[in-house]
Design a protein around this motif. Structure first.
Motif, mmCIF file in Angstrom:
data_model
loop_
_atom_site.group_PDB
_atom_site.id
_atom_site.type_symbol
_atom_site.label_atom_id
_atom_site.label_comp_id
_atom_site.label_asym_id
_atom_site.label_seq_id
_atom_site.Cartn_x
_atom_site.Cartn_y
_atom_site.Cartn_z
ATOM 1 N N TYR A 75 103.794 -62.943 16.581
ATOM 2 C CA TYR A 75 103.406 -61.909 17.544
ATOM 3 C C TYR A 75 102.611 -60.804 16.855
ATOM 4 C CZ TYR A 75 106.512 -64.018 21.006
ATOM 5 O OH TYR A 75 107.099 -64.883 21.893
ATOM 6 N N TRP A 76 103.018 -60.455 15.633
ATOM 7 C CA TRP A 76 102.294 -59.427 14.885
ATOM 8 C C TRP A 76 100.891 -59.913 14.532
ATOM 9 C CZ3 TRP A 76 100.998 -59.438 9.478
ATOM 10 C CH2 TRP A 76 100.466 -58.226 9.024
ATOM 11 N N GLU A 78 99.184 -62.006 16.236
ATOM 12 C CA GLU A 78 98.414 -61.993 17.482
ATOM 13 C C GLU A 78 97.804 -60.615 17.726
ATOM 14 O OE1 GLU A 78 99.003 -63.327 22.168
ATOM 15 O OE2 GLU A 78 100.731 -63.152 20.822
ATOM 16 N N ASP A 79 98.585 -59.564 17.433
ATOM 17 C CA ASP A 79 98.047 -58.206 17.560
ATOM 18 C C ASP A 79 96.943 -57.957 16.536
ATOM 19 O OD1 ASP A 79 99.831 -57.714 19.598
ATOM 20 O OD2 ASP A 79 101.355 -56.841 18.270
ATOM 21 N N ILE A 81 94.893 -60.204 15.265
ATOM 22 C CA ILE A 81 93.692 -60.919 15.705
ATOM 23 C C ILE A 81 93.011 -60.166 16.838
ATOM 24 C CG2 ILE A 81 92.864 -63.051 16.765
ATOM 25 C CD1 ILE A 81 95.092 -64.532 15.296
ATOM 26 N N SER A 82 93.806 -59.639 17.758
ATOM 27 C CA SER A 82 93.239 -58.875 18.876
ATOM 28 C C SER A 82 92.544 -57.609 18.387
ATOM 29 C CB SER A 82 94.343 -58.515 19.876
ATOM 30 O OG SER A 82 94.952 -59.678 20.399
ATOM 31 N N ALA A 83 93.043 -57.051 17.264
ATOM 32 C CA ALA A 83 92.452 -55.830 16.726
ATOM 33 C C ALA A 83 91.201 -56.100 15.899
ATOM 34 C CB ALA A 83 93.480 -55.087 15.873
ATOM 35 N N GLY A 84 90.906 -57.379 15.628
ATOM 36 C CA GLY A 84 89.677 -57.710 14.919
ATOM 37 C C GLY A 84 89.849 -58.303 13.545
ATOM 38 N N ARG A 86 90.712 -61.123 10.674
ATOM 39 C CA ARG A 86 90.535 -62.570 10.576
ATOM 40 C C ARG A 86 91.769 -63.175 9.915
ATOM 41 N NH1 ARG A 86 84.237 -63.090 8.471
ATOM 42 N NH2 ARG A 86 83.287 -61.924 10.194
ATOM 43 N N ASP A 98 101.881 -70.658 20.967
ATOM 44 C CA ASP A 98 101.402 -69.268 21.005
ATOM 45 C C ASP A 98 100.060 -69.075 20.302
ATOM 46 O OD1 ASP A 98 102.620 -68.870 18.200
ATOM 47 O OD2 ASP A 98 104.413 -69.125 19.419
ATOM 48 N N ILE A 99 100.007 -68.389 19.158
ATOM 49 C CA ILE A 99 98.712 -68.034 18.564
ATOM 50 C C ILE A 99 97.918 -69.257 18.111
ATOM 51 C CG2 ILE A 99 99.557 -65.795 17.792
ATOM 52 C CD1 ILE A 99 99.677 -66.936 14.959
ATOM 53 N N GLU A 102 95.225 -70.602 20.428
ATOM 54 C CA GLU A 102 93.977 -69.855 20.553
ATOM 55 C C GLU A 102 93.110 -69.944 19.297
ATOM 56 O OE1 GLU A 102 94.950 -65.876 21.563
ATOM 57 O OE2 GLU A 102 96.086 -66.405 23.371
#
Length: 229
Positions: A75-76, A78-79, A81-84, A86, A98-99, A102
Motif C-alpha cells: 500500500y505504501w 502504491e502511494d 507510485i502515485s506520487a511519481g 519509480r 493489488d499494485i 498495475e
C-alpha cells in the motif's frame, strides 16, 4: 519502533530519520528516531519532489523479493507510485494482486550455461573447494539456469552429498512425442493386413502395443508430498 529497510531507503535518499527531542520546557535535549509511519510519510513527501540519487538520476526503488512484500508495504508503494516515484520489483512469478496488476511486466532472459558455471566457480572459490572445469560441466545440468541452485549444488558437493537428480524443471518431456511416433507406426499394421505382408503386420502390432504400454506407464505417479507434509 524502528523499520530498518525504510530507514535504509531514507538514508540513501538523504532524508532525515531523526527529529529533535524537547523537554517539558520546550528546550531541545537531543534527537530521537522517527516512528515507522513518520519515516514513511517523510519519504513519501520528499522522495518524488526533487531528491536524487548520484549522477542526477530520478529516484528509483528496487525491491528484489516482491513476493515477500507485506500488505502495508505494498500500500505504501502504491502511494509512492502515485506520487511519481519509480518502483522496480523482481519476482520469479507475478503475484497478480493489488499494485502488481498495475505495474508493467518484463520477463528477463534466463542466465546462460556459461554464466551458471561462473556462478558455480565463484561459489566453489568462496567455499574453498577445488573443482575442475570438467566437474563443473558435470554438475551444471543439475542446476539448470538457476543461480541459487548452482550455489546450493556447490555447497552439497563440498559436503560430499550425492547429487544425481536435477532440482529444476527446465527440461522438455519427450514421452508424448515417442508415444505419438509409435502410434503412427501402428498404421503399418493395417497396411500389412491389407497387403497380406506379415512383416508389416507384426511390426505395426508391436509398435501399437508398445505405445499403449508406454502411455499407461506415463500415467504412473508417485507420492506428491514428502514424508511429514
Amino acid at each position: 519502533m524502528r523499520c530498518p529497510w525504510r530507514s535504509l531507503i531514507a538514508m540513501q535518499l538523504d532524508i532525515p530519520t531523526t527529529e529533535t527531542q524537547y523537554n517539558k520546557n520546550g528546550d531541545p535535549t537531543g534527537e530521537k528516531d522517527l516512528t515507522v509511519d513518520a519515516i514513511k510519510q517523510e519519504i513519501l513527501d520528499n522522495c518524488p519532489k526533487g531528491y536524487r540519487f548520484a549522477y542526477g538520476e530520478d529516484t528509483l526503488l528496487i525491491l528484489p523479493e516482491a513476493k515477500r512484500l507485506t500488505t502495508s508495504i505494498r500500500y505504501w508503494l502504491e502511494d509512492m507510485i502515485s506520487a511519481g516515484a519509480r518502483v522496480v520489483c523482481f519476482a520469479v512469478a507475478n503475484p497478480g494482486r493489488d499494485i502488481f496488476l498495475e505495474m508493467l511486466e518484463i520477463e528477463l532472459e534466463l542466465p546462460s550455461d556459461a554464466h551458471i558455471r561462473l556462478v558455480m566457480a565463484a561459489e566453489a572459490q568462496r567455499q574453498g573447494l577445488e573443482i575442475s572445469k570438467s566437474k563443473l560441466a558435470e554438475l551444471q545440468p543439475l542446476a539448470g539456469r538457476n543461480p541459487m541452485l548452482a550455489r546450493k549444488i556447490i555447497r552439497n558437493e563440498k559436503l560430499g552429498l550425492k547429487q544425481d537428480k536435477p532440482e529444476h524443471t527446465q527440461y522438455v518431456v519427450i514421452m508424448p512425442v515417442i508415444i505419438a511416433m509409435l502410434f503412427s507406426f501402428a498404421v503399418v499394421r493395417f497396411i500389412g493386413m491389407g497387403t497380406g505382408n506379415k512383416g508389416l503386420y507384426i511390426t505395426g502390432g508391436v509398435c501399437l502395443v508398445s505405445a499403449m504400454a508406454l502411455k499407461q506407464l506415463g500415467n504412473v505417479r508417485g507420492a506428491r508430498k514428502r514424508l511429514g507434509q
